[in-house]
Enzyme design. Sequence first.
Site, PDB file in Angstrom:
ATOM      1  N   GLY A  69     -10.527  32.911  25.306  1.00 45.85           N
ATOM      2  CA  GLY A  69     -11.598  32.010  24.891  1.00 45.85           C
ATOM      3  C   GLY A  69     -12.778  31.967  25.839  1.00 45.85           C
ATOM      4  O   GLY A  69     -13.933  31.911  25.405  1.00 45.85           O
ATOM      5  N   THR A  70     -12.519  31.973  27.133  1.00 49.69           N
ATOM      6  CA  THR A  70     -13.616  31.892  28.095  1.00 49.69           C
ATOM      7  C   THR A  70     -14.533  33.103  27.993  1.00 49.69           C
ATOM      8  O   THR A  70     -15.759  32.967  27.956  1.00 49.69           O
ATOM      9  CB  THR A  70     -13.065  31.756  29.528  1.00 49.69           C
ATOM     10  OG1 THR A  70     -12.401  30.491  29.650  1.00 49.69           O
ATOM     11  CG2 THR A  70     -14.185  31.838  30.556  1.00 49.69           C
ATOM     12  N   ASN A 149     -11.177  19.911  22.464  1.00 47.65           N
ATOM     13  CA  ASN A 149      -9.899  20.136  23.122  1.00 47.65           C
ATOM     14  C   ASN A 149      -9.364  18.913  23.863  1.00 47.65           C
ATOM     15  O   ASN A 149      -8.192  18.886  24.251  1.00 47.65           O
ATOM     16  CB  ASN A 149     -10.025  21.302  24.113  1.00 47.65           C
ATOM     17  CG  ASN A 149     -11.143  21.090  25.120  1.00 47.65           C
ATOM     18  OD1 ASN A 149     -12.297  20.912  24.739  1.00 47.65           O
ATOM     19  ND2 ASN A 149     -10.826  21.110  26.403  1.00 47.65           N
ATOM     20  N   SER A 199      -8.345  32.393  21.030  1.00 54.22           N
ATOM     21  CA  SER A 199      -7.527  32.685  22.205  1.00 54.22           C
ATOM     22  C   SER A 199      -6.058  32.695  21.817  1.00 54.22           C
ATOM     23  O   SER A 199      -5.545  31.718  21.260  1.00 54.22           O
ATOM     24  CB  SER A 199      -7.781  31.634  23.301  1.00 54.22           C
ATOM     25  OG  SER A 199      -7.054  31.949  24.466  1.00 54.22           O
ATOM     26  N   HIS A 201      -3.152  32.547  23.446  1.00 55.65           N
ATOM     27  CA  HIS A 201      -2.130  31.672  24.028  1.00 55.65           C
ATOM     28  C   HIS A 201      -2.190  30.248  23.496  1.00 55.65           C
ATOM     29  O   HIS A 201      -1.354  29.416  23.829  1.00 55.65           O
ATOM     30  CB  HIS A 201      -2.191  31.690  25.562  1.00 55.65           C
ATOM     31  CG  HIS A 201      -3.319  30.916  26.156  1.00 55.65           C
ATOM     32  ND1 HIS A 201      -3.134  29.679  26.742  1.00 55.65           N
ATOM     33  CD2 HIS A 201      -4.634  31.191  26.277  1.00 55.65           C
ATOM     34  CE1 HIS A 201      -4.289  29.235  27.206  1.00 55.65           C
ATOM     35  NE2 HIS A 201      -5.209  30.133  26.936  1.00 55.65           N
ATOM     36  N   CYS A 323      -8.561  22.452  32.012  1.00 57.13           N
ATOM     37  CA  CYS A 323      -9.582  23.111  32.826  1.00 57.13           C
ATOM     38  C   CYS A 323     -10.180  22.178  33.876  1.00 57.13           C
ATOM     39  O   CYS A 323     -10.774  22.634  34.843  1.00 57.13           O
ATOM     40  CB  CYS A 323     -10.697  23.657  31.929  1.00 57.13           C
ATOM     41  SG  CYS A 323     -10.130  24.934  30.793  1.00 57.13           S
TER      42      CYS A 323
END
Length: 379
Positions: A69-70, A149, A199, A201, A323
């Site tokens: 994702g990043t 999120n 993403s 995971h 994060c």
Amino acid sequence: MIYFDNSATTRIDKDVLQTFEKVSQTINGNPSSLHQLGDYADGLLQQSRKQIADLLHVLPEEIYFTSGGTEGDNWAIKGTAIEKRQFGRHIITTSVEHPAVKESVGQLKMLGFDVTILPVDHNGRVAVSDLKEALRSDTILVSIMAVNNEVGSIQPIGEIEEVLKNYPRVHFHVDAVQAIGKIPFLLGTESRIDLATFSAHKFHGPKGMGFMYIKKGKKIAPLLNGGGQESGRRSGTENVAGAAAMAKALRLVLEKTEEKQMKQKEIKTYLTEKLEGYKKVSIFSQKEGAPHILCFALKGIRGEVMVHAFEKKEIYISTTSACSSRNGTTSSTLVAMNVPEKIATSAVRISLTDTNKLEEAKIFMEEFDHLYQQFKDIK
């Protein structure tokens, strides 16, 4: 053990892990190599790409493999800025985006781009009217996440798409990391979304693997230059085992999605209704939000204290976003929602997945009640 931190990462599915191991052991070639082993690797890579595309009802050439994702958020934002800078330098995003989006637009701002940050209401949602007012002739990108999120708020993506149909030159990027398998999410010719980030995971796939949807005909500059892999848009030797495992994970998570979503919603509703009965509890997630995220606070008790207290009981939750949890920063989403800092620092997040059970929620509430009795007199 009860694992309620699935928005940080999910446990890899055993069948997905088996696929990863099998491909790692049997497909040794580099997909760019001309020999037969390279052909085998490339064939499996393209098969994985097609499987993902078919599951999302898009074209295989619209799927690009990334590290997660990043990277996807950075690529969508910076790649658009580089590609379209001659047409404008104005970018629109929101105050509740993932750090990968916030930091990317922040870096572009330092380089001379003009950034508009849309506010959110007390539910963490943007107003479409604010977006309409913010759009300009030099706007090149709108980046708005589908599901937050930290608190699980669902942005009005469909309404935003309708607005942006009148701005065909503006790229629309959606961070869909928390959306896949959780809410209905439409891509393809009927959608106005140009770029979307995913993403692995987050849906029981391997860490370090993700993909980007780039609508056919939309141009963004590459961030990784080199050997010209991924049709020249994302260089670097492809992770064939990771791609195959991710494709399998996506197929599995999209099976019986309505049933899985209802199961998570049932657990979230149970927890919400129980927590509402405690005087010192503040709940920040809306019942109509994403089915898998519940953010709340026990007033007077810092979030990390709650996390470690539950950890002693082998129950794993988090302080809002993974994060930001280790650096001790206050939830940026709650700040944007005008939650007082004293309460925001007490926020914790429960995040579910399809393998969680209602029985686990009942055990959680038993332990919460014990903790509440210990902490209730703290002001």
